[in-house]
Design an enzyme around this catalytic site. Sequence first.
Site, short mmCIF file in Angstrom:
data_model
loop_
_atom_site.label_atom_id
_atom_site.label_comp_id
_atom_site.label_asym_id
_atom_site.label_seq_id
_atom_site.Cartn_x
_atom_site.Cartn_y
_atom_site.Cartn_z
N GLY A 9 1.00 -1.51 -0.20
CA GLY A 9 0.03 -0.17 0.18
C GLY A 9 0.81 1.32 -0.09
CB ALA A 10 4.23 1.61 -0.92
N GLY A 13 -0.24 7.93 0.89
CA GLY A 13 -0.30 8.21 2.57
C GLY A 13 0.68 7.37 3.55
CB ILE A 14 1.53 5.65 6.29
CG1 ILE A 14 0.75 6.74 7.58
CG2 ILE A 14 2.52 4.90 7.08
CD1 ILE A 14 0.07 6.15 8.58
CE1 TYR A 165 -9.48 0.46 8.79
CE2 TYR A 165 -9.32 1.38 11.17
CZ TYR A 165 -9.08 1.36 9.49
OH TYR A 165 -7.22 1.69 9.39
#
Length: 269
Positions: A9-10, A13-14, A165
């Site tokens: 998930g790069a 965001g983080i 979630y």
Amino acid sequence: MSSIVLVTGATEGIGFEAVRQLNADGATTILHARTREEGEDAVERLVKSGSEPLRLRLAVADFTSLREVAVMADEIAAEFPRLDVLVNNAAMVGSQRQALTEDGHEVTLQVNYLAAYLLTSLLEEAMRRASASRVVNVSSSLHCGGSVKWTDLNRTRRYTPAVAYAQSKLALTMFTKALAEYDPSGRTAVSVHPGIVNTKLLSNYAHRGRSVSEGAEPVVHLCSSEVAVHNGAYYDGRLPAKPAPTAEDSRAVERLWKLSARLTRPSEE
């Protein structure tokens, strides 16, 4: 020898900021993206911001497909026989309506947890070849309000985005404990709440959050082999914190471990 780090998930965001910081620290960074187009755009932005392109690699898989996760894991293992750190960061907010993936799982649970479980399992051999590998699972303080609905993981009854979630982040935190208990073998595992950060997940927490740079900092900190950690622990930022009671329940952790293996097993054609 520079460390080899995979961040899921790069593309934003983080995850994006973690790749940037790790690359700046000298690591060879593997950036995971949902699509090749998104990944190539992220790599271009990283290079423009000063990242070293020779230490950037792109890996692509849509986590709503466990088959794609498996293919990506095979490709990474073929190029990198050794993997020092795996950062399971990919996450999505709960979809507004309950939805299933092609594998038959509630989409939030699969993207936020089951894909991470499968990827970690498939890269186990590569991590064993590192002298001191580590798994860093990006969890959330909201896991404390979650529950694992054992008889209805897909939340077909009483579904809400927030409940889905929280369940997925609780499962990820429990998985961290399982990694420490069932297969330590020199590898450590931690989960971390990076704080309330201004990303697409912000709506789950508040209206305002810290910068992604501040949110990525504790994640990158925990990636360092020079930082001693409590194996299997949950961190709030840089500090160990008390997780949800379920995450410390050995029977529940074992049940999830076994169930996850079954849920991610390839279906027979």
